[in-house]
Design an enzyme around this catalytic site. Structure first.
Site, PDB file in Angstrom:
ATOM      1  N   ASP A 145      39.327  42.850  38.784  1.00 41.23           N
ATOM      2  CA  ASP A 145      40.546  43.129  38.828  1.00 41.23           C
ATOM      3  C   ASP A 145      41.050  44.473  37.658  1.00 41.23           C
ATOM      4  O   ASP A 145      41.044  45.404  38.006  1.00 41.23           O
ATOM      5  CB  ASP A 145      41.886  42.198  38.511  1.00 41.23           C
ATOM      6  CG  ASP A 145      43.156  42.611  38.676  1.00 41.23           C
ATOM      7  OD1 ASP A 145      43.712  42.973  39.823  1.00 41.23           O
ATOM      8  OD2 ASP A 145      43.944  42.344  38.093  1.00 41.23           O
TER       9      ASP A 145
ATOM     10  N   LYS B 151      41.764  49.024  37.660  1.00 41.92           N
ATOM     11  CA  LYS B 151      43.047  49.377  37.209  1.00 41.92           C
ATOM     12  C   LYS B 151      41.942  50.297  36.283  1.00 41.92           C
ATOM     13  O   LYS B 151      42.373  51.730  36.026  1.00 41.92           O
ATOM     14  CB  LYS B 151      43.475  48.198  36.416  1.00 41.92           C
ATOM     15  CG  LYS B 151      43.822  47.155  36.486  1.00 41.92           C
ATOM     16  CD  LYS B 151      44.586  46.664  36.093  1.00 41.92           C
ATOM     17  CE  LYS B 151      45.436  45.638  36.961  1.00 41.92           C
ATOM     18  NZ  LYS B 151      46.323  44.143  36.068  1.00 41.92           N
TER      19      LYS B 151
END
Length: 821
Positions: free
Chosen positions: A680, A684
């Site tokens: 994750d 980003k």
């Protein structure tokens, strides 16, 4: 003297007739001098035409239609007239209808209905209605007399569209009204020749009758009573927020009529215009409403644009070629050839290069026009001087109209900006030197969307309506809906934004409502009224609605939805999403979406991809746009990892226990390895890198794995926790080593622009580092730039949670609304 006219819808039933008689009684009680023109009962003219058509082909069905016609009028007499006069009126009507029956029987026998015969047959509609209503008015105490307009309106013998002899007619009208002081109840639509033959006045004939009578009497005003509240700013069937124009000029009214406004018909205005007689358009069913006042004087305090109108089906033809340049007479030959074929041109536009002439006509005559023009320019086409005529179909003409546009700069700019921001392509433009009208040709599919965008731009500039199509109503989606519901009144009053969720779906069902889904009961509506979800169908319906100011909101983490983004943006629909999968997929796809958004001029916003509601991407864009140079970006980009390492300290709870707690609190993915593995965070960091201009792929981001192989390879989540407990000692040692140096462990993502490296790993930071003081599940992003080199720019706050993520999306929706404004 006032001349009032009531249309077919106003006299459609005895109940409606009683209502209009109440209106007329008020005029009589006030002492107003007036005369009244009536159309046939609603549907009667069509019924008479049907009878004639059937009789002309030998269909005895005309008799049944006639019986219905006769019965309807006798029933009206029964409802409206009483006493001794009732029998007299019924008998007169029976004799009149017997004449009609005889005429239709003659048509049946000879199998022919000429225009002359049709005019006579159709005249029975107005003759019957006016005769009955005159009697009903007398019953109500109004001294009324029936006036067959054939006595006073003299025409030529161009049956079905007769031309009025105004010199004779005006004198007839003056003389008749001078000798007859009762309230005259006049038949609309009909006149007669000098030989006494019945004629009709064509489309809008009853309105025309009122204007003719008014001109002959030099009337104070004309009142056209219909079933709407006057002339509206736009067609309410296409623009729901259309409203009544209180005042307009004859010129504006004629332009509106030419472009499709149905309340008035241009020829009806001519007699009034020549005598400068004001005209009111009023509503029989809302008599207290002022309606529209039409005069020769413009309202300087009114809107720049008075109204928006359209012709919804046109074909556009273009004559072009190098042989047209500098050659006189080309336009004359073109339009003469069209006129010779009886083809009326709606719109003309020509570039100053003289290379082409474009014109719009009704689509049903497009092929005929092409043949006519190509025959006229056959020599030039054969020699290659002029190209064969090009036809474009499925188009509409939209016009903004208003005398106050004259000499006012910026009107055209606002028009094209409103269209452009809603993805409406303008095919052709035309504007006269009077500046009364600016017309554009657009795709017919975009007509309603364009009209709503223009109506909002010129009439509702204080309030903009945004149409949201929302996918995903889980924690973030449901929270967003509630935030919109709670803030709706404030946004409308203080920010001029009205947000309507018009499309909504969860994983099973989808729901659409162009008027806006009730946000207080959306769950029930979706469950009970929603149809089975199909994402392709959802996108197709969204595109098919083609609403202005449309915004697609993806609140999911779906891998399937981002595949539709390019198609959605290509349809000029803005996107706001916390879904990271589109912007963190391949760099090529990221670029394709950015290019498509730029090409279509629509926002594609994803601020919540990094840091939830924190202004991370926006801050980065501002730095770059203002000319700063990014040197390094460091961040604790995962609220989950922040929570875990902010709570993991030497001598405290075991690492596995904190991870288990994070899962129980909903901070982690169902399998915590998705968080601890850094996937994750990589997405980003990848997004931030691309925003700085670095064309990185996922494989370019190096992740230092913090999990032992046995933990990483555990066959299930339960097995993962069992293995993680065995590794607690390793993590305890990491914490102890860091504490011994006065440091804290933090999972840090780093992008170094000077080296081009992007890394994610567990780092020990001392008290001088901004990440040392992090607490809870906060995110922190540190920007080191040329301007912020000694003291980097820091953005800190909650980086996860439904409320802050929903608020971030909400802010983007408002931002899109401000852009579209």
């Amino acid at each position: 003297m006032k001349v009032l006219k009531f249309g077919g819808s106003s006299v459609g039933t005895p109940e409606r007739i009683k209502g209009l008689i109440n209106i007329l009684k008020e005029y009589h009680v006030r002492g107003d001098q007036f005369t009244v023109v009536f159309s046939a009962f609603s549907g009667v003219t069509d019924s008479l035409l049907e009878m004639s058509s059937k009789a002309a082909i030998g269909d005895e069905g005309w008799k049944e239609a006639f019986e219905k016609f006769a019965k309807r009028h006798q029933d009206a007499i029964t409802e409206l007239v009483s006493g001794m006069e009732k029998a007299q009126i019924a008998s007169e009507m029976e004799r009149s209808h017997a004449s009609l029956s005889n005429m239709l029987n003659g048509v049946f026998l000879v199998r022919e209905a000429s225009p002359r015969t049709m005019d006579y047959v159709v005249s029975f509609g107005e003759r019957s209605s006016a005769f009955i209503i005159a009697a009903a008015m007398r019953q109500a105490g109004i001294p009324a007399s029936f006036l067959d307009a054939r006595k006073v309106i003299r025409t030529n013998d161009a049956f079905q569209n007769a031309k009025v002899d105004f010199a004779v007619t005006n004198q007839f009208v003056k003389d008749f009204y001078a000798e007859n002081t009762d309230v005259q109840v006049v038949t609309g639509f009909i006149g007669s020749t000098a030989e006494g033959l019945t004629t009709t006045l064509g489309r809008g004939g009853s309105d025309y009758t009122a204007a003719i009578i008014a001109a002959g009497l030099d009337a104070e005003n004309i009142e056209i009573w219909t079933d709407v509240d006057g002339v509206l700013t736009a067609d309410p069937r296409k623009v729901r927020k259309a409203f009544t124009i209180p005042k307009m000029t004859y010129a504006e009214a004629m332009e509106m009529s030419h472009f499709g406004a149905k309340v008035i018909y241009p020829p009806t205005l001519q007699p009034a215009l020549q005598k400068r007689i004001p005209l009111y358009i009023k509503n029989t069913f809302n008599p207290g409403f002022e309606g529209t006042y039409i005069t020769d004087k413009r309202d300087p305090s009114g809107h720049a644009v008075t109204g928006i109108s359209s012709i919804n089906k046109v074909a556009m033809l273009t004559l072009q070629g190098g042989g047209m340049f500098g050659v006189p007479g080309i336009a004359g030959r073109l339009f003469s050839s069209l006129a010779g074929a009886g083809i009326s041109v709606i719109l003309i536009t020509q570039g100053s290069s003289e290379h082409s002439i474009t014109f719009a006509i009704p689509p049903e005559v497009a092929k005929k026009a092409k043949q006519q023009v190509e025959a006229e320019f056959g020599y030039e086409i054969e020699k290659g001087l002029v190209e064969p005529l090009k036809i474009e179909e499925n188009l509409s003409v939209i016009a903004i109209i208003g005398e106050n546009m004259r000499y006012r700069p910026g009107i055209a700019g606002r028009m094209f900006q409103a269209l452009g921001k809603n993805g409406v392509n303008v095919v052709a433009i035309a504007q006269g030197s009077s500046e009364l009208n600016i017309s554009v040709v657009v795709s017919a599919a975009d007509e309603a969307k364009a009209m709503n965008a223009l109506h909002e731009a010129f009439f509702l500039s204080d309030t903009k309506e945004l149409h949201l199509f929302m996918v995903g109503v889980g924690l973030i989606g449901a929270t967003l809906i509630e935030q919109i519901r709670e803030q709706a009144a404030f946004l409308k009053e203080k920010r001029g934004l009205e947000l309507k969720i018009v499309g909504l779906c969860n994983s099973k069902k989808m729901l659409f409502d162009v008027n806006g889904i009730d946000l207080a009961n959306w769950k029930e509506a979706l469950a009970t009224s929603g149809e089975k979800l199909s994402l392709p169908d959802f996108v197709e319906q969204m595109k098919g609605l083609n609403l202005s100011n449309s915004i697609f909101v993806d609140n999911t983490a779906s891998e399937e939805l981002p595949r539709f983004y390019e198609e959605i943006l290509g349809h000029s629909i803005s996107i706001s999403t916390p879904n990271k999968l589109a912007t963190s997929s391949s760099y090529e796809q990221y670029q394709r979406l950015k290019r498509m958004a730029a090409r279509r001029g629509v926002p594609f916003l994803y601020e919540t991809n990094v840091g939830a509601g924190l202004p991370v991407i926006g801050t980065l864009e501002d730095l770059i746009t203002s000319g700063d140079r990014i040197l390094k970006i460091e961040g604790v980009l995962s609220g989950t990892m922040s929570f875990i390492f902010n709570n993991f300290k030497m001598g405290g709870r075991p690492f596995s226990a904190i991870v288990r707690e994070a899962k129980q609190l909903g901070y982690t993915e169902p399998d915590p390895r998705d968080d601890l593995g850094g996937a994750d965070v990589r997405r980003k960091l990848l997004i931030l890198a691309r925003e700085t201009g670095m064309p990185l792929e996922a494989a370019d981001v190096k992740i230092e794995n913090i999990l032992p192989k046995e933990v990483q390879d555990a066959p299930s989540v339960d097995a993962f926790f069992a293995e993680l407990e065995k590794a607690d000692a390793n993590f305890e040692k990491m914490a102890a080593d860091a504490a011994a140096e006065g440091k804290a462990l933090r999972m840090i993502a780093s992008l170094d622009k000077t080296t081009g490296q992007a890394t994610i790993g567990l780092r020990a930071v001392d008290a001088s580092h901004p990440f040392f003081s992090l607490s809870g599940s906060d995110n922190m992003i540190v920007f080191t730039t040329e301007r912020y080199k000694e003291r980097p720019l820091v953005v800190r706050g909650p980086g996860a949670g439904a409320a802050v993520t929903a608020a971030g999306v909400f802010a983007e929706v408002v931002r899109i609304g401000n852009y579209l404004g």
